[in-house]
Each structure stands twice: as structure tokens, then as C-alpha cells.
Scaffold this active site. Structure first.
Site, PDB file in Angstrom:
ATOM      1  N   ARG A   1       4.027  -4.687   9.343  1.00 58.00           N
ATOM      2  CA  ARG A   1       2.575  -4.587   9.228  1.00 58.00           C
ATOM      3  C   ARG A   1       2.117  -5.566   8.141  1.00 58.00           C
ATOM      4  O   ARG A   1       2.529  -5.448   6.985  1.00 58.00           O
ATOM      5  CB  ARG A   1       2.176  -3.149   8.858  1.00 58.00           C
ATOM      6  CG  ARG A   1       0.707  -3.007   8.602  1.00 58.00           C
ATOM      7  CD  ARG A   1       0.247  -1.583   8.276  1.00 58.00           C
ATOM      8  NE  ARG A   1      -1.165  -1.666   7.975  1.00 58.00           N
ATOM      9  CZ  ARG A   1      -1.764  -1.169   6.895  1.00 58.00           C
ATOM     10  NH1 ARG A   1      -1.087  -0.452   6.027  1.00 58.00           N
ATOM     11  NH2 ARG A   1      -3.046  -1.350   6.689  1.00 58.00           N
TER      12      ARG A   1
ATOM     13  N   HIS B   1      -7.868  -6.235   5.171  1.00 60.14           N
ATOM     14  CA  HIS B   1      -7.214  -5.464   4.107  1.00 60.14           C
ATOM     15  C   HIS B   1      -7.751  -5.950   2.758  1.00 60.14           C
ATOM     16  O   HIS B   1      -7.023  -6.489   1.932  1.00 60.14           O
ATOM     17  CB  HIS B   1      -5.685  -5.630   4.204  1.00 60.14           C
ATOM     18  CG  HIS B   1      -4.903  -4.604   3.425  1.00 60.14           C
ATOM     19  ND1 HIS B   1      -3.851  -3.892   3.965  1.00 60.14           N
ATOM     20  CD2 HIS B   1      -5.006  -4.182   2.145  1.00 60.14           C
ATOM     21  CE1 HIS B   1      -3.342  -3.076   3.056  1.00 60.14           C
ATOM     22  NE2 HIS B   1      -4.025  -3.229   1.930  1.00 60.14           N
TER      23      HIS B   1
ATOM     24  N   GLU C   1      -7.920   1.436   4.897  1.00 63.62           N
ATOM     25  CA  GLU C   1      -8.457   2.348   3.878  1.00 63.62           C
ATOM     26  C   GLU C   1      -9.963   2.213   3.627  1.00 63.62           C
ATOM     27  O   GLU C   1     -10.388   1.753   2.559  1.00 63.62           O
ATOM     28  CB  GLU C   1      -7.695   2.179   2.547  1.00 63.62           C
ATOM     29  CG  GLU C   1      -6.215   2.454   2.677  1.00 63.62           C
ATOM     30  CD  GLU C   1      -5.491   2.535   1.328  1.00 63.62           C
ATOM     31  OE1 GLU C   1      -6.138   2.370   0.273  1.00 63.62           O
ATOM     32  OE2 GLU C   1      -4.282   2.795   1.335  1.00 63.62           O
TER      33      GLU C   1
ATOM     34  N   ASN D   1      -2.504   6.393   5.549  1.00 66.68           N
ATOM     35  CA  ASN D   1      -1.828   5.928   4.344  1.00 66.68           C
ATOM     36  C   ASN D   1      -1.740   7.111   3.398  1.00 66.68           C
ATOM     37  O   ASN D   1      -2.773   7.613   2.942  1.00 66.68           O
ATOM     38  CB  ASN D   1      -2.610   4.797   3.679  1.00 66.68           C
ATOM     39  CG  ASN D   1      -2.664   3.539   4.539  1.00 66.68           C
ATOM     40  OD1 ASN D   1      -2.112   3.502   5.640  1.00 66.68           O
ATOM     41  ND2 ASN D   1      -3.319   2.515   4.037  1.00 66.68           N
TER      42      ASN D   1
ATOM     43  N   TYR E   1       0.211   9.021   0.011  1.00 64.67           N
ATOM     44  CA  TYR E   1       1.055   8.844  -1.155  1.00 64.67           C
ATOM     45  C   TYR E   1       1.200  10.103  -2.005  1.00 64.67           C
ATOM     46  O   TYR E   1       2.219  10.352  -2.586  1.00 64.67           O
ATOM     47  CB  TYR E   1       0.481   7.742  -2.056  1.00 64.67           C
ATOM     48  CG  TYR E   1       0.555   6.342  -1.484  1.00 64.67           C
ATOM     49  CD1 TYR E   1       1.649   5.532  -1.752  1.00 64.67           C
ATOM     50  CD2 TYR E   1      -0.477   5.830  -0.690  1.00 64.67           C
ATOM     51  CE1 TYR E   1       1.732   4.241  -1.248  1.00 64.67           C
ATOM     52  CE2 TYR E   1      -0.399   4.542  -0.187  1.00 64.67           C
ATOM     53  CZ  TYR E   1       0.698   3.746  -0.465  1.00 64.67           C
ATOM     54  OH  TYR E   1       0.764   2.472   0.048  1.00 64.67           O
TER      55      TYR E   1
ATOM     56  N   GLU F   1       1.172   3.632   5.708  1.00 65.49           N
ATOM     57  CA  GLU F   1       1.666   3.358   4.359  1.00 65.49           C
ATOM     58  C   GLU F   1       2.187   4.636   3.749  1.00 65.49           C
ATOM     59  O   GLU F   1       1.566   5.696   3.880  1.00 65.49           O
ATOM     60  CB  GLU F   1       0.551   2.835   3.414  1.00 65.49           C
ATOM     61  CG  GLU F   1       0.145   1.412   3.672  1.00 65.49           C
ATOM     62  CD  GLU F   1      -0.899   0.910   2.682  1.00 65.49           C
ATOM     63  OE1 GLU F   1      -1.008   1.444   1.552  1.00 65.49           O
ATOM     64  OE2 GLU F   1      -1.622  -0.040   3.050  1.00 65.49           O
TER      65      GLU F   1
END
Ligand SMILES: *[C@@H]1O[C@H](CO)[C@@H](O)[C@H](O)[C@H]1NC(C)=O
Ligand SMILES: *[C@@H]1O[C@H](CO)[C@@H](O)[C@H](O)[C@H]1NC(C)=O
Ligand SMILES: *[C@@H]1O[C@H](CO)[C@@H](O)[C@H](O)[C@H]1NC(C)=O
Ligand SMILES: *[C@@H]1O[C@H](CO)[C@@H](O)[C@H](O)[C@H]1NC(C)=O
Length: 498
Positions: free
Chosen positions: A102, A147, A192, A332, A334, A401
Site C-alpha cells: 500500500r 494521503h 484517515e 487504520n 493503533y 494500517e
């Protein structure tokens, strides 16, 4: 040959030395057709900021300001020099054994003026070569169109806060589909939205430095959603039949854990999840903003004396336009936050945070990474996937992600391995026990790289990059070896079960 046998021996060594990390890990293999990949983004790795006809973008602009708003005055002028070293990057991806890579396209490299009056053939050539190299090694390109690097010409006009952005984005996307769509079958329109809109135009951290809290982020959201939908429909009308690809979007956010099991905290969690994920996914799936977002912002706007809500409204036509415009949703993920309702509403506070009506935080005692916003909470991965799976039934999900930072780029990165292992275990659990329809996983990141306003101080790479060497020498970390075993066995432990 010699290099690869050394590499395989070291895989064997790590195979025996990486133990499980004291939690119950899911031992079941991922499905045969589950895709594993690794990711980067153009500004974070490419460098060559003014080469071969590239135009200036918002990041070139911000990083060259004096004084600089970036930690240590770092810039992405050279970054990992991937513009010149893309063949080496592809060889690393081959070593990792990933199914896909990606990466993102630099808008101002392809359209130097920001507009489609001039297509920079050398910029197009760079991405053609990268895509060709990937395909020669049997690695599928997964391409993010936007991005965070926006031509400065467009940022100067207000960027995503100005609705002229919508058609400029569609123009750019059309050039991308036309130039690369023969070879690229997976597209991501935006990376995002909440970072772009909330951190960008709400907080003034990402897109430019100006901020308009409580107003700018909603203008941006509204334009971004319409730009996404128009680009998806344009692909549908002009390219899908001949190119036969899929187009999605990557949404980011924390899992929001209620801080107690009181009904007020459960409701606060649901509200913040709607403000984080629902704000984007609800319109794309159902055509309009989630009810709690609409209600909260409308109500507070009236009390603040605005004659119109700070959250713009879609017309009926736009609801039709936006509904159903994603072939998949990228996530994404985390970290996790705890949440509780705000004690009282300060009505003169015009901000996104105040609109949510809740307060969120990450407990001190949770395990740290090299980024203050990233606390390690593996269980959150399963909780978030479960929530998404049950709220958006039938929507295909891919993790676009997930990853862990440190501050020194150490090659002995057992903490990164532990993070990946525990998160992937929870992800596997969500697929096995909660019926979540997930078709892939992406490690962030292939390389240590330019981490936006934190410069080079936060390192997420599977490969270390020596930023002091003009060669930007890449070296495999222990986690690269671990990940290459995962891509081959489709399993996070030594003793896999089918
Ligand atoms: C950053 O640049 C400013 C000049 O703009 C300089 O005074 C400062 O020492 C630099 N900081 C670092 C860490 O290099
Ligand atoms: C209420 O919000 C305003 C605007 O953000 C701020 O200036 C003020 O200090 C806040 N009042 C309290 C009591 O927090
Ligand atoms: C690098 O940082 C990690 C924390 O993420 C720490 O555990 C490790 O000891 C550090 N290594 C070196 C060589 O400083
Ligand atoms: C950079 O790479 C070149 C060619 O591989 C090599 O000759 C040179 O020694 C390297 N320089 C550094 C500083 O690593």
C-alpha cells in the site's frame, strides 16, 4: 542467493527465539486468501521534493517555514529517498513475502499546478515504474490517491474547506485511474478523513497551520465525503467496466472503551465511536451523518447563536450520491481510549470535542510506545472490529494500517513483534468468534520514515533507515523477519492449527 540464504537462516533463528508473550494467543491460521501487506505514504518516504517537475505541496510548504513547526526542523526533502530507491523497496517487500504494497500518489508530482491542465509525465513514469516492479515480483499494488499531501495552490484556496476541492479531487482521481488503472485494482480514495479534517483544519496540525475549531473540520468532512462519493461514481461510470477494480476509503480511530460499565459510560462510548467512525462510514453506507452527530452539533449550534448548524446538510440528491459508495472500508487502528461523559457543557466552547459531549483519555499505566498517542491495548483491536462488523453488516473490511513506534529504530525490536503478535491474535479472534468479514491486514510501516510534525523521532518501520547516510541504508529489524514468517505461514505462533 547468498543474501537470501542468510536471510532464511535468520528467519529460522528468530523462529526459535521469539517466544509468545505471556497472553493466550490465537493459534489458528488466517484463511488461505487473507492478504498481508505493508504500507507507506508518498510524502513520508519519497523525497525528491522538487525533482523532475514536481510542484510544491502543503508539506513542502510547512516544513520549509522558518521557524519550522516540525520537531528538529526535519523535512521530507529526501526522506527515505524512495523516489530513487523504489527497486530496493520492492526487494524488501519481496523479502517480507507480502501479498500487497500500500503506497500513495503525490498529487503535485503528477499534477504540478494542482489542476489537470498539465500532467507531469516524469511523475507518472515514476509510479508506472514502481507498479511495474511490484507486478514483476507478484506484489499487488494497493494505491491511496490522497494521503495528506495537497498541492499548495489548492491549500492556499482553503484546501478541503472550500467546496471547489470536490471537483479538483475528482479531476486528479480521473488522471490516476486513467494512467494507472490498467495495473491497479485496489484504490483508496482518502487516508484517515478524521486526521485530515479534525487534526488538519480543526487543530491546524496537518494540512496547513491555520485552524478553525468546530467549523473547519465539518466543512472538510462534508467536502471530503462528497469528493469520495463523486470519485467512486466516476470510477463506476468511466472505468470499472474496463478496469474491473475496487475503490474504498481508509478510516482511522481509537477503539473507545467505556471507563466503567455504567450506562452513561456505555452511551459515551457509543457516541464517540459515532463521532469517530460513524461520521464517515454512516454516510457512505446509509447516505447521511449518524443521528447523534447531527443532533449534538445542531443543538449546540443553536445555543451558540448560529442560524445554521456548523455541520452542513446534504441535499437529498447528495444523500443518493453518497449512499453505497465503497467497495470496502479500510481501518487504520493503533490504540484505545477510555471515555466518560463531560460533567457539564460549556456552551461557549466551539469545538469538535465539546460537540461529542464526552471526555476521553489513555491511562498512564497502559504500555507506552514511542508516540504519546499510541498506548498498547491489543484487546481494543477485537472490540473495534466487532463493533464495526455489527454496525455495518455486509461491509467488507481490511486493516489498512496497524503498527508500533519506538524512538531509536532498534533492530532488536521485540516490543514491535509483541505488539503485532498480540494485535493479530485479537484480530484473528474477531474473525473466528465474532464473524467479522476481514480480508486483509497491513503493517505500518515498511520503513522508518518522516512521521509528520514529529519528524524522524518516531519510528514505525519493519526496516530501519539510516537517515545520516546519503544512501539511506535499509536494514531488516527482527520484526521484518517475524513478519516474513507470518506472511508465509499465515499464523502468529510456531505451532499453528488449521
Ligand atoms: C531549527 O531552526 C532554527 C532556525 O530557524 C534554529 O534556530 C534551531 O536551532 C533549529 N533547531 C534544530 C534542532 O536544528
Ligand atoms: C468555556 O469555553 C471558552 C471558549 O473555549 C473558554 O474561554 C472558557 O474558559 C471556558 N469556560 C470554562 C468554565 O471552562
Ligand atoms: C530503544 O527503545 C526501546 C523502547 O521502545 C528500548 O526498549 C530499547 O532499550 C532501546 N534500545 C536502545 C539501543 O537504546
Ligand atoms: C553508499 O553506497 C555506495 C554504493 O553501494 C557505496 O559505495 C558507499 O560506500 C555507500 N556509502 C555509505 C556512506 O554507506
Amino acid at each position: 542467493m547468498a543474501l537470501s540464504s542468510v536471510f532464511f537462516i535468520s528467519i529460522l533463528i528468530s523462529y526459535y527465539s521469539v517466544k509468545s508473550y505471556g497472553e493466550e494467543l490465537n493459534t489458528k491460521k488466517f484463511p488461505k486468501d487473507f492478504m498481508f501487506g505493508a504500507a507507506t505514504a508518498s510524502y513520508q518516504v519519497e523525497g525528491a521534493w522538487n525533482e523532475d517537475g514536481k510542484g510544491e505541496n502543503n508539506w513542502d510548504h510547512i516544513t520549509h517555514l522558518v521557524p519550522s513547526p516540525i520537531l528538529n526542523n526535519d523535512t521530507g526533502d529526501i526522506a527515505c529517498d524512495s523516489y530513487h530507491k523504489y527497486k530496493e523497496d520492492v526487494s524488501l517487500l519481496k523479502e517480507l513475502g507480502v501479498d500487497f504494497y500500500r503506497f500513495s500518489l503525490s498529487w503535485s508530482r503528477i499534477l504540478p499546478s494542482g489542476f489537470d491542465n498539465e500532467v507531469n509525465q516524469l511523475g507518472v513514469e515514476y509510479y508506472r515504474n514502481l507498479i511495474k516492479e511490484l507486478r514483476a515480483h507478484n506484489i499487488t499494488p494497493v494505491v491511496t490517491i490522497f494521503h495528506w499531501d495537497l498541492p499548495q495552490t489548492i491549500q492556499d484556496l482553503g484546501g478541503l474547506q472550500n467546496d471547489f476541492f470536490i471537483d479538483r479531487y475528482v479531476d486528479f482521481a480521473r488522471v490516476c485511474f486513467r494512467e494507472f488503472g490498467e495495473e491497479v485494482k485496489y484504490w483508496i480514495t482518502f487516508n484517515e478523513p478524521s486526521s485530515i479534517c479534525y487534526l488538519g483544519y480543526g487543530r491546524g496540525w496537518l494540512m496547513g497551520l491555520a485552524s478553525s475549531p468546530g467549523i473547519g473540520e465539518y466543512l472538510c468532512d462534508h467536502n471530503l465525503l462528497r469528493a469520495h462519493a463523486k470519485a467512486w461514481r466516476m470510477y463506476d461510470d468511466e472505468f470499472r467496466k474496463s478496469q474491473n477494480g475496487v475503490v474504498g476509503i481508509s478510516i482511522s480511530g481509537d477503539w473507545i472503551e467505556p471507563s466503567t460499565d455504567s450506562s452513561a459510560d456505555l452511551e459515551a462510548s457509543e457516541t464517540l465511536l459515532q463521532f469517530t467512525f460513524g461520521l464517515y462510514i454512516h454516510p457512505i453506507v446509509h447516505g447521511d451523518y449518524p443521528e447523534v452527530v447531527r443532533t449534538n452539533v445542531d443543538k449546540r449550534s443553536v445555543l451558540q447563536g448560529f442560524s445554521q448548524s456548523r455541520l452542513p446538510r446534504f441535499t437529498q440528491e447528495e444523500v443518493q450520491l453518497i449512499r453505497g459508495t465503497s467497495d470496502f472500508i479500510g481501518i487504520n487502528m493503533y490504540t484505545t481510549s477510555l471515555v466518560t461523559p463531560r460533567g457539564s457543557d460549556n456552551i461557549s466552547d466551539i469545538s469538535f470535542e465539546a460537540d461529542t459531549g464526552v471526555t476521553s483519555w489513555k491511562p498512564e499505566e497502559w504500555e507506552n510506545s514511542g508516540s504519546s498517542w499510541l498506548k498498547v491495548y491489543p484487546k481494543g483491536a477485537r472490540q473495534l472490529l466487532k463493533w464495526l462488523g455489527s454496525n455495518y453488516k455486509g461491509v467488507k473490511l481490511i486493516i489498512t494500517e496497524n503498527g508500533y513506534s519506538d524512538n531509536n529504530g532498534t533492530l532488536e525490536d521485540d516490543k514491535r513483534i509483541s505488539y503485532y503478535q498480540r494485535y493479530l491474535s485479537n484480530i484473528r479472534d474477531a474473525m473466528e468468534f465474532d464473524g467479522v468479514d476481514l480480508f486483509g491486514y497491513t503493517a505500518w510501516s515498511l520503513l522508518d520514515n518522516f512521521e509528520w510534525i514529529s519528524g524522524y523521532s518516531q519510528k514505525f518501520g519493519l526496516y530501519q533507515v539510516d537517515f545520516n547516510s546519503p544512501n539511506r541504508t535499509r536494514t531488516a529489524k527482527k520484526s521484518a523477519k517475524w513478519y516474513s514468517k507470518l506472511t508465509r505461514t499465515k499464523c502468529i505462533v510456531d505451532d499453528c492449527t488449521e
